[in-house]
Design a protein around this motif. Sequence first.
Motif, PDB file in Angstrom:
ATOM      1  N   GLY A  84       0.816  -1.196   0.000  1.00  0.00           N
ATOM      2  CA  GLY A  84       0.000   0.000   0.000  1.00  0.00           C
ATOM      3  C   GLY A  84       0.853   1.251   0.000  1.00  0.00           C
ATOM      4  N   LYS A  85       0.200   2.370  -0.258  1.00  0.00           N
ATOM      5  CA  LYS A  85       0.893   3.677  -0.304  1.00  0.00           C
ATOM      6  C   LYS A  85       2.157   3.570  -1.154  1.00  0.00           C
ATOM      7  CE  LYS A  85      -0.842   4.964   4.256  1.00  0.00           C
ATOM      8  NZ  LYS A  85      -0.494   5.362   5.642  1.00  0.00           N
ATOM      9  N   LEU A  86       2.001   2.988  -2.314  1.00  0.00           N
ATOM     10  CA  LEU A  86       3.161   2.715  -3.160  1.00  0.00           C
ATOM     11  C   LEU A  86       3.829   3.995  -3.633  1.00  0.00           C
ATOM     12  CD1 LEU A  86       1.704  -0.327  -5.051  1.00  0.00           C
ATOM     13  CD2 LEU A  86       3.863  -0.316  -3.794  1.00  0.00           C
ATOM     14  N   LYS A  87       5.146   3.894  -3.764  1.00  0.00           N
ATOM     15  CA  LYS A  87       5.968   5.015  -4.191  1.00  0.00           C
ATOM     16  C   LYS A  87       6.720   4.625  -5.449  1.00  0.00           C
ATOM     17  CE  LYS A  87       6.864   6.082   0.687  1.00  0.00           C
ATOM     18  NZ  LYS A  87       7.928   6.279   1.722  1.00  0.00           N
ATOM     19  N   PRO A  88       7.132   5.601  -6.261  1.00  0.00           N
ATOM     20  CA  PRO A  88       7.920   5.254  -7.454  1.00  0.00           C
ATOM     21  C   PRO A  88       9.163   4.439  -7.120  1.00  0.00           C
ATOM     22  CG  PRO A  88       7.140   7.506  -7.616  1.00  0.00           C
ATOM     23  CD  PRO A  88       6.770   7.026  -6.242  1.00  0.00           C
ATOM     24  N   GLU A  89       9.752   4.653  -5.967  1.00  0.00           N
ATOM     25  CA  GLU A  89      10.944   3.896  -5.607  1.00  0.00           C
ATOM     26  C   GLU A  89      10.652   2.444  -5.240  1.00  0.00           C
ATOM     27  OE1 GLU A  89       9.948   6.859  -4.365  1.00  0.00           O
ATOM     28  OE2 GLU A  89      10.414   7.016  -2.213  1.00  0.00           O
ATOM     29  N   ASP A  90       9.392   2.079  -5.183  1.00  0.00           N
ATOM     30  CA  ASP A  90       9.029   0.666  -4.999  1.00  0.00           C
ATOM     31  C   ASP A  90       9.067  -0.099  -6.321  1.00  0.00           C
ATOM     32  OD1 ASP A  90       6.538   1.754  -2.667  1.00  0.00           O
ATOM     33  OD2 ASP A  90       8.474   0.841  -2.193  1.00  0.00           O
ATOM     34  N   THR A  91       9.265   0.606  -7.416  1.00  0.00           N
ATOM     35  CA  THR A  91       9.341  -0.043  -8.716  1.00  0.00           C
ATOM     36  C   THR A  91      10.503  -1.034  -8.754  1.00  0.00           C
ATOM     37  OG1 THR A  91       8.350   1.826  -9.879  1.00  0.00           O
ATOM     38  CG2 THR A  91       9.728   0.340 -11.181  1.00  0.00           C
ATOM     39  N   ALA A  92      10.197  -2.271  -9.112  1.00  0.00           N
ATOM     40  CA  ALA A  92      11.211  -3.335  -9.116  1.00  0.00           C
ATOM     41  C   ALA A  92      10.562  -4.625  -9.610  1.00  0.00           C
ATOM     42  CB  ALA A  92      11.781  -3.552  -7.723  1.00  0.00           C
ATOM     43  N   VAL A  93      11.401  -5.621  -9.839  1.00  0.00           N
ATOM     44  CA  VAL A  93      10.909  -6.987 -10.000  1.00  0.00           C
ATOM     45  C   VAL A  93      10.872  -7.605  -8.604  1.00  0.00           C
ATOM     46  CG1 VAL A  93      11.296  -9.256 -11.011  1.00  0.00           C
ATOM     47  CG2 VAL A  93      11.868  -7.194 -12.314  1.00  0.00           C
ATOM     48  N   TYR A  94       9.731  -8.164  -8.254  1.00  0.00           N
ATOM     49  CA  TYR A  94       9.541  -8.748  -6.931  1.00  0.00           C
ATOM     50  C   TYR A  94       9.583 -10.267  -7.027  1.00  0.00           C
ATOM     51  CZ  TYR A  94       8.386  -4.265  -4.859  1.00  0.00           C
ATOM     52  OH  TYR A  94       8.455  -2.971  -4.384  1.00  0.00           O
ATOM     53  N   TYR A  95      10.301 -10.863  -6.098  1.00  0.00           N
ATOM     54  CA  TYR A  95      10.505 -12.317  -6.065  1.00  0.00           C
ATOM     55  C   TYR A  95      10.064 -12.868  -4.710  1.00  0.00           C
ATOM     56  CZ  TYR A  95      13.808 -11.334  -9.877  1.00  0.00           C
ATOM     57  OH  TYR A  95      14.407 -10.916 -11.042  1.00  0.00           O
ATOM     58  N   CYS A  96       9.493 -14.049  -4.729  1.00  0.00           N
ATOM     59  CA  CYS A  96       9.326 -14.765  -3.477  1.00  0.00           C
ATOM     60  C   CYS A  96      10.386 -15.861  -3.401  1.00  0.00           C
ATOM     61  CB  CYS A  96       7.929 -15.335  -3.293  1.00  0.00           C
ATOM     62  SG  CYS A  96       7.469 -16.640  -4.442  1.00  0.00           S
ATOM     63  N   ALA A  97      10.745 -16.202  -2.179  1.00  0.00           N
ATOM     64  CA  ALA A  97      11.784 -17.192  -1.944  1.00  0.00           C
ATOM     65  C   ALA A  97      11.441 -17.980  -0.694  1.00  0.00           C
ATOM     66  CB  ALA A  97      13.140 -16.518  -1.782  1.00  0.00           C
ATOM     67  N   VAL A  98      11.876 -19.240  -0.672  1.00  0.00           N
ATOM     68  CA  VAL A  98      11.645 -20.082   0.504  1.00  0.00           C
ATOM     69  C   VAL A  98      12.882 -20.920   0.761  1.00  0.00           C
ATOM     70  CG1 VAL A  98       9.152 -20.213   0.135  1.00  0.00           C
ATOM     71  CG2 VAL A  98      10.638 -21.990  -0.817  1.00  0.00           C
ATOM     72  N   ASP A  99      12.995 -21.362   2.000  1.00  0.00           N
ATOM     73  CA  ASP A  99      14.084 -22.267   2.354  1.00  0.00           C
ATOM     74  C   ASP A  99      13.773 -22.871   3.714  1.00  0.00           C
ATOM     75  OD1 ASP A  99      17.066 -22.535   1.024  1.00  0.00           O
ATOM     76  OD2 ASP A  99      16.994 -23.123   3.136  1.00  0.00           O
ATOM     77  N   PRO A 100      14.134 -24.129   3.922  1.00  0.00           N
ATOM     78  CA  PRO A 100      13.858 -24.735   5.227  1.00  0.00           C
ATOM     79  C   PRO A 100      14.832 -24.293   6.314  1.00  0.00           C
ATOM     80  CG  PRO A 100      14.895 -26.329   3.785  1.00  0.00           C
ATOM     81  CD  PRO A 100      14.633 -25.106   2.959  1.00  0.00           C
ATOM     82  N   PHE A 101      16.010 -23.791   5.906  1.00  0.00           N
ATOM     83  CA  PHE A 101      17.024 -23.410   6.886  1.00  0.00           C
ATOM     84  C   PHE A 101      17.494 -22.000   6.576  1.00  0.00           C
ATOM     85  CE2 PHE A 101      17.004 -27.603   8.406  1.00  0.00           C
ATOM     86  CZ  PHE A 101      17.040 -28.469   7.331  1.00  0.00           C
ATOM     87  N   VAL A 102      17.059 -21.059   7.374  1.00  0.00           N
ATOM     88  CA  VAL A 102      17.360 -19.655   7.110  1.00  0.00           C
ATOM     89  C   VAL A 102      17.895 -18.998   8.368  1.00  0.00           C
ATOM     90  CG1 VAL A 102      16.270 -17.423   6.697  1.00  0.00           C
ATOM     91  CG2 VAL A 102      15.731 -19.349   5.217  1.00  0.00           C
ATOM     92  N   VAL A 103      18.997 -18.269   8.201  1.00  0.00           N
ATOM     93  CA  VAL A 103      19.521 -17.430   9.277  1.00  0.00           C
ATOM     94  C   VAL A 103      19.366 -15.994   8.827  1.00  0.00           C
ATOM     95  CG1 VAL A 103      21.529 -16.823  10.639  1.00  0.00           C
ATOM     96  CG2 VAL A 103      21.141 -19.207   9.965  1.00  0.00           C
ATOM     97  N   GLY A 104      18.429 -15.288   9.407  1.00  0.00           N
ATOM     98  CA  GLY A 104      18.156 -13.937   8.954  1.00  0.00           C
ATOM     99  C   GLY A 104      17.282 -13.965   7.720  1.00  0.00           C
ATOM    100  N   CYS A 105      15.968 -13.878   7.933  1.00  0.00           N
ATOM    101  CA  CYS A 105      15.078 -14.175   6.802  1.00  0.00           C
ATOM    102  C   CYS A 105      14.983 -13.041   5.791  1.00  0.00           C
ATOM    103  CB  CYS A 105      13.690 -14.607   7.284  1.00  0.00           C
ATOM    104  SG  CYS A 105      12.725 -13.354   8.148  1.00  0.00           S
ATOM    105  N   LEU A 106      15.600 -11.886   6.035  1.00  0.00           N
ATOM    106  CA  LEU A 106      15.648 -10.829   5.029  1.00  0.00           C
ATOM    107  C   LEU A 106      16.937 -10.873   4.204  1.00  0.00           C
ATOM    108  CD1 LEU A 106      14.143  -7.696   6.851  1.00  0.00           C
ATOM    109  CD2 LEU A 106      13.167  -8.965   4.938  1.00  0.00           C
ATOM    110  N   ARG A 107      17.797 -11.847   4.472  1.00  0.00           N
ATOM    111  CA  ARG A 107      19.056 -11.975   3.744  1.00  0.00           C
ATOM    112  C   ARG A 107      18.860 -12.866   2.530  1.00  0.00           C
ATOM    113  NH1 ARG A 107      22.597 -14.890   5.981  1.00  0.00           N
ATOM    114  NH2 ARG A 107      24.439 -13.873   5.136  1.00  0.00           N
ATOM    115  N   ARG A 108      19.149 -12.348   1.345  1.00  0.00           N
ATOM    116  CA  ARG A 108      18.927 -13.130   0.129  1.00  0.00           C
ATOM    117  C   ARG A 108      19.811 -14.377   0.105  1.00  0.00           C
ATOM    118  NH1 ARG A 108      22.345  -9.087  -1.183  1.00  0.00           N
ATOM    119  NH2 ARG A 108      24.154  -9.587  -2.467  1.00  0.00           N
ATOM    120  N   GLU A 109      20.988 -14.296   0.760  1.00  0.00           N
ATOM    121  CA  GLU A 109      21.906 -15.439   0.759  1.00  0.00           C
ATOM    122  C   GLU A 109      21.335 -16.642   1.502  1.00  0.00           C
ATOM    123  OE1 GLU A 109      24.220 -11.608   0.623  1.00  0.00           O
ATOM    124  OE2 GLU A 109      22.630 -12.438   1.896  1.00  0.00           O
ATOM    125  N   SER A 110      20.269 -16.423   2.267  1.00  0.00           N
ATOM    126  CA  SER A 110      19.690 -17.493   3.065  1.00  0.00           C
ATOM    127  C   SER A 110      18.826 -18.443   2.261  1.00  0.00           C
ATOM    128  CB  SER A 110      18.845 -16.901   4.207  1.00  0.00           C
ATOM    129  OG  SER A 110      19.634 -16.157   5.109  1.00  0.00           O
TER     130      SER A 110
END
Length: 124
Positions: A84-110
């Motif tokens: 909501g309240k979208l801004k031009p800087e929100d423009t991007a390609v959005y991806y979902c990701a999953v993993d059974p073992f994650v340390v820091g769930c905002l880290r793409r390397e996880s």
Amino acid sequence: EVRLVESGGGLVQAGGSLRLSCAASGFPLDDYAIGWFRQVPGKEREGVACISGNDGSKYYADSVKGRFTISTDNANNAVYLQMGKLKPEDTAVYYCAVDPFVVGCLRRESYDYWGQGTQVTVSS
């Protein structure tokens, strides 16, 4: 086989809303950490929102706090990102990701498993 398919992207005016969906298959969603990420050309993929696989806690990037909400529908194995309240800087390609073992769930390397992405464009 883990499979993730995003949908719901599109063009929206600044201040508007979009809901992204991620259809998941091949694994039990409630046993995995889940993340939404976004990427613009020339920049690294960044974590936007995630759900910890340990206790279901939700985390958000500072740039989207109060505007985006991540949720799941375990019965339908789906993940959502309400934006909501979208801004031009929100423009991007959005991806979902999953993993059974994650340390820091905002880290793409996880994450080892990714969808193909969906484009979100916010016009000013």
